[in-house]
Scaffold this motif. Sequence first.
Motif, short mmCIF file in Angstrom:
data_model
loop_
_atom_site.label_atom_id
_atom_site.label_comp_id
_atom_site.label_asym_id
_atom_site.label_seq_id
_atom_site.Cartn_x
_atom_site.Cartn_y
_atom_site.Cartn_z
N ILE A 279 -2.15 5.88 65.93
CA ILE A 279 -2.48 6.91 66.91
C ILE A 279 -1.23 7.19 67.71
CG2 ILE A 279 -3.82 7.48 68.96
CD1 ILE A 279 -5.14 5.02 66.39
N LEU A 280 -0.76 8.42 67.67
CA LEU A 280 0.45 8.80 68.38
C LEU A 280 0.10 9.66 69.59
CD1 LEU A 280 2.77 9.67 65.36
CD2 LEU A 280 2.59 7.52 66.60
N PRO A 281 0.82 9.49 70.72
CA PRO A 281 2.11 8.81 70.83
C PRO A 281 2.03 7.33 71.18
CG PRO A 281 1.67 9.99 72.84
CD PRO A 281 0.52 10.29 71.93
N SER A 282 0.85 6.75 71.36
CA SER A 282 0.77 5.37 71.83
C SER A 282 1.24 4.38 70.77
CB SER A 282 -0.68 5.04 72.21
OG SER A 282 -1.53 5.01 71.07
N ASP A 316 -7.52 3.81 72.51
CA ASP A 316 -7.41 4.91 73.48
C ASP A 316 -6.89 6.15 72.76
OD1 ASP A 316 -7.23 6.50 75.68
OD2 ASP A 316 -5.44 5.53 76.50
N VAL A 317 -7.79 7.10 72.51
CA VAL A 317 -7.43 8.35 71.83
C VAL A 317 -7.93 9.51 72.69
CG1 VAL A 317 -7.59 9.72 69.72
CG2 VAL A 317 -7.67 7.22 69.60
N ARG A 319 -7.66 14.04 73.49
CA ARG A 319 -7.32 15.36 72.96
C ARG A 319 -5.81 15.56 73.06
NH1 ARG A 319 -8.81 20.71 72.05
NH2 ARG A 319 -7.36 22.23 72.94
N GLY A 320 -5.21 16.04 71.98
CA GLY A 320 -3.77 16.24 71.95
C GLY A 320 -3.03 15.12 71.25
N ASP A 321 -3.67 13.94 71.10
CA ASP A 321 -3.07 12.87 70.31
C ASP A 321 -3.15 13.24 68.83
OD1 ASP A 321 -2.69 11.53 72.65
OD2 ASP A 321 -4.24 10.01 72.30
N MET A 322 -2.43 12.50 68.00
CA MET A 322 -2.45 12.75 66.57
C MET A 322 -2.69 11.44 65.83
SD MET A 322 0.36 14.64 64.07
CE MET A 322 0.46 16.07 65.15
N ILE A 323 -3.65 11.45 64.92
CA ILE A 323 -3.92 10.30 64.07
C ILE A 323 -3.21 10.54 62.75
CG2 ILE A 323 -5.72 8.90 62.98
CD1 ILE A 323 -7.65 9.85 65.12
N VAL A 324 -2.37 9.57 62.35
CA VAL A 324 -1.47 9.79 61.21
C VAL A 324 -1.49 8.58 60.28
CG1 VAL A 324 0.02 11.21 62.67
CG2 VAL A 324 0.57 8.80 62.33
N SER A 325 -0.97 8.80 59.08
CA SER A 325 -0.81 7.70 58.13
C SER A 325 0.12 6.64 58.72
CB SER A 325 -0.21 8.21 56.81
OG SER A 325 -1.04 9.18 56.23
N GLU A 401 7.39 14.68 78.28
CA GLU A 401 6.66 13.56 77.69
C GLU A 401 6.89 13.56 76.19
OE1 GLU A 401 2.66 14.35 78.78
OE2 GLU A 401 2.85 13.49 80.80
N THR A 402 6.56 12.45 75.55
CA THR A 402 6.79 12.30 74.11
C THR A 402 6.09 13.41 73.32
OG1 THR A 402 6.98 9.91 74.34
CG2 THR A 402 6.53 10.78 72.13
N ALA A 403 6.84 14.05 72.44
CA ALA A 403 6.30 15.09 71.57
C ALA A 403 6.19 14.55 70.15
CB ALA A 403 7.21 16.32 71.60
N ILE A 404 5.31 15.19 69.35
CA ILE A 404 5.03 14.73 67.98
C ILE A 404 5.18 15.92 67.04
CG2 ILE A 404 3.36 13.58 66.49
CD1 ILE A 404 1.86 12.82 69.13
N PHE A 405 6.09 15.82 66.07
CA PHE A 405 6.31 16.92 65.13
C PHE A 405 6.68 16.38 63.75
CE2 PHE A 405 7.50 19.08 69.15
CZ PHE A 405 6.67 20.19 69.07
N ASP A 406 6.35 17.17 62.74
CA ASP A 406 7.00 17.08 61.44
C ASP A 406 8.01 18.21 61.36
OD1 ASP A 406 5.67 14.99 59.70
OD2 ASP A 406 3.91 16.10 60.34
N ALA A 407 8.99 18.08 60.49
CA ALA A 407 9.88 19.21 60.23
C ALA A 407 9.04 20.33 59.59
CB ALA A 407 11.01 18.80 59.30
#
Length: 493
Positions: A279-282, A316-317, A319-325, A401-407
């Motif tokens: 769970i990102l960004p945590s 702790d999840v 809205r706006g978080d991302m669940i990833v592999s 704050e921490t951002a989450i992206f793929d290229a």
Amino acid sequence: MTAQANTATANTAVPLTDTAKTIRDTRPLRLITCGSVDDGKSTLIGRLLWDTKAVKEDQAAALSRDSGKQNDLGLPDFALLLDGLQAEREQGITIDVAYRYFSTDRRSFIVADTPGHEQYTRNMATGASTADLAVLLVDARAGLLEQTRRHATIASLMGIKQFVLAVNKFDLVAYDRAIFERISHDFKELALALGVRQITAIPMSALKGENVVYGASSAMPWYEGPTLVEALELATTRSAQAGGFRLPVQRVSRPGESFRGYQGTVAGGSIKPGDSVAILPSGMVANVKQIVTFDLVRNAAVAGDAITLVLDRQVDVSRGDMIVSLDAQPMTGLNFDAQLVALQPGGIEPGKRYWLKAGSRRQRVTVQPVSQLELSTGKWKAHSDAFAMNAIGKVHLNFDETAIFDAYDQNRTTGAFILIDPDTNNTVAGGMVSAKRSDLGGLHRDAQRVLLSLPADLAEELLSGEVLSARRDEVEIRRVSQQQAKDILEDLN
């Protein structure tokens, strides 16, 4: 019921072969038509809809009525199938992006007809942002123009790697093969400079329907390539399932004490019960317990599925978080490199704090212009001032704050964003993340990396030390299972 396609004007009607009809690709191809003003983009798509019998009888009747005096060939104005706005019909130009749907025996298609005028560059960029292929039209009499080069450059920046060069109005140059070969050669040189390798050049007449759906061997016996439809049927689509699993969380579902699920649309990859996720960004780790949709429990989910994900433990999840592999995570950090297209007259102001919205996540960001694309030459020029409307620029994004992206070239959904002016709530830019930025000499996503395998307590002690504490954001922490760590060590040995 559909209107019958008028094929009398085609020199030779060559339908698709029986073999081609037997194999159907279930994935729709998204494409755009682009190019300079009056190169025939709307006419081409209108003719394509007409000959594939995608025009209903009531639409055909309205088209004949609205066309007024028909042309010398006795055909309606096919552009009216796309240009539906009153201003478009009054001026005879395309202003907004028009989406249409059609299909053949082998495949279905979603086509976006985009405007050719320079002032509507942002509309063209919008249409290109979701396309798998670009049909770039060129008037055979004029050859490549500045706007042709501009649209080709924008399409390549938007990640389009397949082009069909449609050398249109070929009947007006007496089907001269030398003209076709010259234009094809000029465009291939441009495409190679843009990094585009998949190019199909087709001489055609959109009005007459030559080499659109039906061949034109009588008029152009020297041309042995595919028609436009045949080229589109062979094109490939982007697979959003190839990368790691991505679920931007849109809502936390809590209908009762015994159920907690995380809802959203899968933005990439696939997932099944038992898979480990982060769970990102945590950075917290859990396993997938259950995948639920509105009517059943699923054994798996893939990109595009709207699901509720149930995990095997309380985490702790929001809205706006991302669940990833767990083993294929996106980039996280405070600083990223990106490219954007300015969409409003006010442009993009350097140093101003905007809202950045990516998926379900909205964050404060400061934009620092770096360079701007000179569309006339296709070259980047250093630029630190405000970007005007329709400008294409490279920027640094600095987050609070921490951002989450793929290229963006890896995942269009998790690599794209919009900028919102906090004063007006207007969308002022659309952009694409290219890499994570670092002050340590500019480390990017494809730079060489060093992997250290350490006990958790030692790793935390190292990261809290003076050397790395100031650069914690530039260190990517990837949590793996004990077995995965063992496999990594064995590979290193």
